[in-house]
Design a protein around this motif. Sequence first.
Motif, short mmCIF file in Angstrom:
data_model
loop_
_atom_site.label_atom_id
_atom_site.label_comp_id
_atom_site.label_asym_id
_atom_site.label_seq_id
_atom_site.Cartn_x
_atom_site.Cartn_y
_atom_site.Cartn_z
N GLU A 193 0.82 -1.21 0.00
CA GLU A 193 0.00 0.00 0.00
C GLU A 193 0.85 1.26 0.00
N GLU A 194 1.97 1.22 0.72
CA GLU A 194 2.79 2.42 0.85
C GLU A 194 3.89 2.53 -0.20
N GLY A 195 3.75 1.78 -1.30
CA GLY A 195 4.63 1.99 -2.43
C GLY A 195 5.54 0.85 -2.82
N ALA A 196 5.62 -0.20 -2.01
CA ALA A 196 6.47 -1.33 -2.37
C ALA A 196 5.99 -1.94 -3.69
N SER A 197 6.93 -2.17 -4.60
CA SER A 197 6.58 -2.76 -5.88
C SER A 197 7.79 -3.51 -6.42
N VAL A 198 7.70 -4.84 -6.41
CA VAL A 198 8.79 -5.69 -6.88
C VAL A 198 8.21 -6.68 -7.86
N ALA A 199 8.76 -6.74 -9.05
CA ALA A 199 8.31 -7.71 -10.05
C ALA A 199 8.92 -9.07 -9.74
N GLY A 200 8.12 -10.11 -9.82
CA GLY A 200 8.60 -11.45 -9.55
C GLY A 200 8.66 -12.29 -10.81
N THR A 201 9.20 -13.49 -10.66
CA THR A 201 9.30 -14.42 -11.78
C THR A 201 8.53 -15.71 -11.53
N SER A 202 7.89 -15.83 -10.37
CA SER A 202 7.24 -17.08 -9.97
C SER A 202 5.79 -17.17 -10.39
N GLY A 203 5.19 -16.04 -10.82
CA GLY A 203 3.76 -16.02 -11.09
C GLY A 203 2.92 -15.77 -9.85
N ARG A 204 3.59 -15.40 -8.75
CA ARG A 204 2.90 -15.11 -7.49
C ARG A 204 3.35 -13.75 -6.97
N THR A 205 2.44 -13.06 -6.28
CA THR A 205 2.77 -11.76 -5.69
C THR A 205 2.18 -11.67 -4.29
N TRP A 206 3.00 -11.20 -3.36
CA TRP A 206 2.56 -10.90 -2.00
C TRP A 206 2.01 -9.48 -1.97
N VAL A 207 0.81 -9.32 -1.42
CA VAL A 207 0.14 -8.03 -1.34
C VAL A 207 0.10 -7.61 0.13
N THR B 192 -8.31 0.32 18.85
CA THR B 192 -7.73 -1.02 18.67
C THR B 192 -8.14 -1.64 17.34
N TYR B 193 -9.04 -0.98 16.59
CA TYR B 193 -9.60 -1.59 15.38
C TYR B 193 -8.73 -1.26 14.16
N TRP B 194 -7.57 -1.90 14.12
CA TRP B 194 -6.66 -1.82 12.99
C TRP B 194 -5.87 -3.12 12.95
N CYS B 195 -5.18 -3.36 11.86
CA CYS B 195 -4.49 -4.64 11.73
C CYS B 195 -3.36 -4.54 10.71
N SER B 196 -2.56 -5.57 10.67
CA SER B 196 -1.62 -5.79 9.57
C SER B 196 -2.16 -6.97 8.76
N ALA B 197 -2.08 -6.87 7.44
CA ALA B 197 -2.67 -7.90 6.59
C ALA B 197 -1.75 -8.19 5.40
N ILE B 198 -1.83 -9.43 4.93
CA ILE B 198 -1.04 -9.83 3.77
C ILE B 198 -1.79 -10.92 3.01
N ALA B 199 -1.62 -10.92 1.71
CA ALA B 199 -2.19 -11.96 0.86
C ALA B 199 -1.13 -12.43 -0.12
N LEU B 200 -1.28 -13.65 -0.58
CA LEU B 200 -0.45 -14.18 -1.67
C LEU B 200 -1.39 -14.50 -2.82
#
Length: 281
Positions: free
Chosen positions: A79-93, A108-116
Amino acid sequence: MTIGRHTATELDPSLDDYQLASALVREAGQLALLMRMGGLQGERKTSISDVVTAADHAAEAYVLDQLRRCRPEDGILGEEGASVAGTSGRTWVIDPVDGTYNFLHGSTYWCSAIALKRDDADHGGNPVVDPAVLLGAIYQPELDKLWLGGEDQPATLNGEPISGSGDVSVAEISAATYIHPTWLADPRTAMPWHAAAITAASLRMFGSGSCDLGRVADGELGCWFQHSCPEWDWLPGKAIVRAAGGDTAVVKVNGMNWFVAGSPTAVRELGAALTSVPQFA
């Protein structure tokens, strides 16, 4: 590794994807919380309620560093600008702090989140609106809640299986949602939002889509809908809702994409409500 005064854990590349995702959101969330305790100020992005802090940047930098070391072939989008191209066909968001306005103001209603996700594209080679997601992890630090799930693992909350609130009508459950006040002045968004909102037994608007979607997956909330979601606000929760036996959809109305999650019945009814309004040219 040390970020400011805080020491974050170097993760083991041999962790599987679920273990890695769990560790990343835990560490990022704890880092952000420690930084908030030390004092933070927010910077305005697009509006007074859309803000960013040093903790957002530091948590994303930590996750970026760990992923580049542990999964060097995968892509990364933050969200804050990270952008790396991969070669595996998968991306971590990555969403290092989802609900930054809440976070900055002591909620307290906030979190850290990640998806593949899979790097899906349409026939023209353009990214799809709703890509396939392999897994999601959401961590709410101050309540120590970790939601996890994906294609290869049923959904859990702190390691215990979860399965939503049952396949019931929207009229019998709560609907979590979010719409910025400025969009309520635009009938293209206000009308479908209103049509969907009035179908629910009650409404909840808390300000963190991933926290909401984790609660749809565990049954604390009944269903969820919101327009124009970026991938980092949608994919972690989408993965977990689906792993909990729920359904998700993206519905286009008046040129806007509406993201919907809940039981199959709730998703079908919300989609029908959203598309029931007059269409604008």
